[in-house]
Each structure stands twice: as structure tokens, then as C-alpha cells.
Design an enzyme around this catalytic site. Structure first.
Site, PDB file in Angstrom:
ATOM      1  N   PRO A 101      29.622  33.756  25.479  1.00 35.18           N
ATOM      2  CA  PRO A 101      30.785  33.630  24.588  1.00 35.18           C
ATOM      3  C   PRO A 101      31.466  32.280  24.773  1.00 35.18           C
ATOM      4  O   PRO A 101      31.733  31.867  25.894  1.00 35.18           O
ATOM      5  CB  PRO A 101      31.691  34.780  25.036  1.00 35.18           C
ATOM      6  CG  PRO A 101      31.286  35.066  26.443  1.00 35.18           C
ATOM      7  CD  PRO A 101      29.829  34.757  26.540  1.00 35.18           C
ATOM      8  N   THR A 158      34.596  29.963  22.829  1.00 31.86           N
ATOM      9  CA  THR A 158      35.615  29.859  21.785  1.00 31.86           C
ATOM     10  C   THR A 158      35.379  28.611  20.949  1.00 31.86           C
ATOM     11  O   THR A 158      35.295  27.507  21.480  1.00 31.86           O
ATOM     12  CB  THR A 158      37.013  29.816  22.415  1.00 31.86           C
ATOM     13  OG1 THR A 158      37.238  31.028  23.128  1.00 31.86           O
ATOM     14  CG2 THR A 158      38.083  29.664  21.350  1.00 31.86           C
ATOM     15  N   GLN A 190      33.040  39.972  22.012  1.00 28.11           N
ATOM     16  CA  GLN A 190      33.823  39.943  23.243  1.00 28.11           C
ATOM     17  C   GLN A 190      35.269  40.244  22.861  1.00 28.11           C
ATOM     18  O   GLN A 190      35.886  39.512  22.083  1.00 28.11           O
ATOM     19  CB  GLN A 190      33.739  38.592  23.940  1.00 28.11           C
ATOM     20  CG  GLN A 190      34.434  38.620  25.300  1.00 28.11           C
ATOM     21  CD  GLN A 190      34.546  37.258  25.935  1.00 28.11           C
ATOM     22  OE1 GLN A 190      35.303  36.418  25.463  1.00 28.11           O
ATOM     23  NE2 GLN A 190      33.819  37.035  27.018  1.00 28.11           N
ATOM     24  N   HIS A 238      36.562  41.250  28.025  1.00 26.64           N
ATOM     25  CA  HIS A 238      36.807  40.004  28.755  1.00 26.64           C
ATOM     26  C   HIS A 238      37.756  40.287  29.915  1.00 26.64           C
ATOM     27  O   HIS A 238      38.972  40.334  29.745  1.00 26.64           O
ATOM     28  CB  HIS A 238      37.397  38.965  27.812  1.00 26.64           C
ATOM     29  CG  HIS A 238      37.291  37.552  28.327  1.00 26.64           C
ATOM     30  ND1 HIS A 238      37.130  37.246  29.670  1.00 26.64           N
ATOM     31  CD2 HIS A 238      37.340  36.345  27.686  1.00 26.64           C
ATOM     32  CE1 HIS A 238      37.075  35.934  29.822  1.00 26.64           C
ATOM     33  NE2 HIS A 238      37.200  35.374  28.635  1.00 26.64           N
ATOM     34  N   HIS A 252      38.401  34.940  34.077  1.00 21.78           N
ATOM     35  CA  HIS A 252      38.987  33.629  33.788  1.00 21.78           C
ATOM     36  C   HIS A 252      40.502  33.607  33.721  1.00 21.78           C
ATOM     37  O   HIS A 252      41.093  32.683  33.166  1.00 21.78           O
ATOM     38  CB  HIS A 252      38.406  33.064  32.478  1.00 21.78           C
ATOM     39  CG  HIS A 252      36.919  32.957  32.480  1.00 21.78           C
ATOM     40  ND1 HIS A 252      36.167  32.777  31.334  1.00 21.78           N
ATOM     41  CD2 HIS A 252      36.021  33.047  33.498  1.00 21.78           C
ATOM     42  CE1 HIS A 252      34.881  32.759  31.649  1.00 21.78           C
ATOM     43  NE2 HIS A 252      34.770  32.921  32.957  1.00 21.78           N
ATOM     44  N   TYR A 288      42.571  35.791  32.207  1.00 22.03           N
ATOM     45  CA  TYR A 288      43.192  36.424  31.039  1.00 22.03           C
ATOM     46  C   TYR A 288      43.698  37.812  31.429  1.00 22.03           C
ATOM     47  O   TYR A 288      43.605  38.221  32.588  1.00 22.03           O
ATOM     48  CB  TYR A 288      42.225  36.432  29.866  1.00 22.03           C
ATOM     49  CG  TYR A 288      41.850  35.037  29.434  1.00 22.03           C
ATOM     50  CD1 TYR A 288      42.819  34.157  28.954  1.00 22.03           C
ATOM     51  CD2 TYR A 288      40.546  34.562  29.559  1.00 22.03           C
ATOM     52  CE1 TYR A 288      42.501  32.853  28.589  1.00 22.03           C
ATOM     53  CE2 TYR A 288      40.216  33.261  29.206  1.00 22.03           C
ATOM     54  CZ  TYR A 288      41.200  32.413  28.710  1.00 22.03           C
ATOM     55  OH  TYR A 288      40.883  31.122  28.362  1.00 22.03           O
TER      56      TYR A 288
END
Length: 376
Positions: free
Chosen positions: A34, A36, A111, A178, A181, A183
Site C-alpha cells: 500500500p 498513498t 487497506q 492499517h 506506522h 496511525y
């Protein structure tokens, strides 16, 4: 047989093996990671997004994990160019993406994403929404957003479950949550950002409660054979030294409740797939995850590139050369992990898989950051 032919045969033999996950059979061991891209104005993926993913499926990618896509919670995102996974317009766009990828012979999962306290106050697509997180603490340890109430937690859990049901209804082959990272889900897992004193904070197992409830709600919302993948990482955005777990035992404490809640596979995000995760073993994060949980794993990290992932990789003019994958094949051959996700190399070259499997590696297109300006 020449050395190049032998290498191609070995790559084809190892990477072309099908893999079954729940009710899904992936035709080979290569996934698209994935990434962005922000080419979905108003949060709606258009025909160009469908062509972008279908081009990789046609080039030989077995499983595509889409860029992060916002669940239906107003504070989930910070850009109106990142795709949503709620609303009739966005889901209609995604249905077109699924149909194009399937037509090209690939499999695809969205995702599902909530950015948590990484969202700047006032960001779109819903600027009036307050930024929320576990404890009102940012990744740097400073105040950020506000701590979530039980109503907030329930709303986000429901938003993920609704998105999971929509994914199956729309024709996707599974979902990825997700949880990496830095988040929102990862913010609950990480001690620095989760200082809660209720049942969602405390020791590592307590910090998994929110994530496990999301997994369980998604599992309930979809059919039994519909795969749920959960993405994890040690590192966080702008903090590559962060660690959820300093030992295999600490890692197991985080992963076991998620596996019990219904995760079918873990996508273990690292910057370099060849780096050992803990001392006294050459297993990477995906390898340890598989060993500790018995679940399937996806590895990732600078595959096919001669420079590891870091922010400079995405600055204009940066060029990265092509690297071999012999060490990757060694790890896959001994089943350290089950699939390998490719990132920037697939942005550069949609036919990366076909070229590697056929031995046409001289024709591989190197990555450079200028390629990010277009959706090809």
C-alpha cells in the site's frame, strides 16, 4: 543453462507458487504494498486509479493491497485527495477498481485506515472534526488532539466493521487493517502514545484491546472465509527507532490477542526486509511474527532497490538503482514468510513481476521520485 536463465528459473519457481489464505487463493507470492498516491479528488477513486492498479495485476502481481483508504469516521483522514471507503460515490469507484483488477487476473484488498493524532487540526476532508487518539499525545510525546471517549471508540470500531462489510459486498478479496506506522490503531499499541488508565491502556495486552475489538468486529461483519490482514510495524512516521517490542516475548504479547480475534495474516512492515528483528536470529519481523503466531505473513522493505526506504526516497530528482533479489528468494524458499510486498519498484515498473520471472531484469525501470508526480 546460463547464469541469468538459472536465476530466472529459480525466481519463477519460488515466486510463482500459489498461496491460499482463508477462502482466497493468490496466484503467486508477490503483493503490491500500500502506497498513498492522493489521486482521488473528493475521496473518489476514478478510472485512472482503476487503470493504475489493473496495470500491476496485468504485470503479474498476485495480490494488490490498495493505498490507505479512510473509514467512515470524520477524523479518519487529513486529505480530500486520499480515497474514502464510505459513501456511494467512493464505493462505486472502488467497485470499478475491483472489476478492472480481476479482469487483469489479480486479487485485491483495500487497506482500511484511520490516521489518529497524525492528523493536523482542521485538515480535510472534514475540517471541523476534532483530531482524536488514545490519550491526546502525539508521536513526538507532545499534546496532540484529544483522548477518545468510549463513544469515540465504539464509533471507530463500527466504522471499520462497516468498511469490512462494504469491501466484501463490493467484490474485494479481503481487507487489510492499517495497524502500523503510528496511525490510530498503532497509537493504541504503542506505549508512548497510549497512556490510558482504563481497560484500553496499561500493559502490552491491554493496549491491544482496541485493535482486537476492531478485528473481532470486522470478522463478525464478513463471511468466515474472507481474509483479514493486519499490518504492523515497529517504526513510526518520522521515528524509525521506535519499537513496540524489544523481545520476541513482548512481540508475542501484542500479536497473540490479534490472532485470537480473527487475523488471518500479518503484514509486517520493515524498511529493509533482510534486517534481523532481534538478536541471535536472522529472522526479520515477518519471520518472527509467523514463528510466534503460526499465522501467514507478508514481508516488505526495499525489495529490488539499491537504496533503503527513507523520506529522501520521495524527494524530487532522487534516483534509486535496481538490485537483485537472491537473498529474498533464499528467505521465501525456506518459508520464513509467505508473501513479499513490493513498493517503489512497482511504482517505477508495473511489469516488475513479469520481467523478474522471465529473466528480463536488464529491462527493469529504476525508481525515481519524479515518477510520483503521475499515476501510471
Amino acid at each position: 543453462m546460463s547464469a541469468s536463465s538459472a536465476a530466472a528459473d529459480r525466481a519463477a519457481q519460488i515466486l510463482s507458487r500459489p498461496f491460499t489464505l482463508g477462502g482466497l487463493t493468490v496466484p503467486n507470492r508477490v503483493a503490491m504494498a500500500p502506497m498513498t498516491r492522493q489521486f482521488s479528488p473528493g475521496g473518489v477513486p476514478g478510472d485512472d486509479v482503476a487503470r493504475y492498479y489493473a496495470r500491476r495485476a496485468a504485470g503479474g502481481v498476485g495480490l494488490i493491497v490498495t493505498e490507505g483508504t479512510y473509514v467512515g469516521h470524520d477524523a479518519a483522514g487529513d486529505s480530500d485527495r486520499v480515497p474514502r471507503f464510505h459513501g456511494e460515490d467512493a464505493l462505486t469507484g472502488w467497485k470499478n477498481v475491483v472489476e478492472e483488477v480481476h479482469r487483469a487476473g489479480g486479487r485485491i484488498m483495500p487497506q482500511l485506515w484511520h490516521v489518529g493524532v497524525t492528523r493536523a487540526e482542521g485538515s480535510g476532508p472534514f475540517p471541523e472534526a476534532p483530531t482524536v487518539g488514545p490519550s491526546g499525545i502525539g508521536l513526538d510525546g507532545d499534546p496532540a488532539g484529544r483522548a477518545m471517549t468510549q463513544d469515540d471508540l465504539d464509533a471507530v470500531i463500527a466504522a471499520f466493521a462497516d468498511a469490512a462489510a462494504a469491501a466484501e459486498r463490493t467484490g474485494f478479496d479481503g481487507i487489510e487493517l492499517h495497524g502500523a506506522h503510528g496511525y490510530l490503531i498503532d497509537e493504541f499499541l504503542w506505549e508512548r502514545t497510549n497512556r490510558r488508565t482504563d481497560g484500553y491502556g496499561g500493559d502490552p495486552v491491554a493496549r491491544t484491546r482496541f485493535a482486537a475489538e476492531i478485528v473481532a468486529a470486522c470478522r463478525k461483519a464478513v463471511s468466515p472465509g474472507f481474509p483479514i490482514v493486519f499490518r504492523t510495524s515497529q517504526w513510526k512516521a518520522n521515528n524509525y527507532d521506535a519499537r513496540l517490542a524489544a523481545t520476541p516475548q513482548e512481540l508475542e504479547a501484542v500479536l497473540a490477542p490479534l490472532a485470537d480475534a480473527g487475523v488471518d495474516a500479518f503484514h509486517s512492515s520493515t524498511r529493509r526486509y533482510w534486517v534481523p528483528e532481534f538478536e541471535d536470529s536472522d529472522l526479520n519481523l515477518a519471520g518472527w511474527t509467523k514463528k510466534l503466531t503460526g499465522k501467514a505473513t507478508i514481508s516488505v522493505g526495499s525489495v529490488g532497490l539499491d537504496k533503503q526506504f527513507d523520506p529522501s526516497s520521495f524527494q524530487g530528482g532522487t534516483r534509486i538503482g535496481v538490485a537483485g533479489i537472491e537473498k529474498l528468494l533464499d528467505r521465501l524458499e525456506r518459508d520464513e514468510f509467505d508473501l513479499i510486498a513490493i513498493g517503489r519498484a512497482l511504482i517505477a515498473d508495473p511489469e516488475w513481476v513479469r520481467k523478474v520471472l522471465s529473466g528480463d531484469t536488464e529491462a527493469l525501470i529504476p525508481f525515481n521520485a519524479d515518477q510520483l508526480q503521475n499515476l501510471h
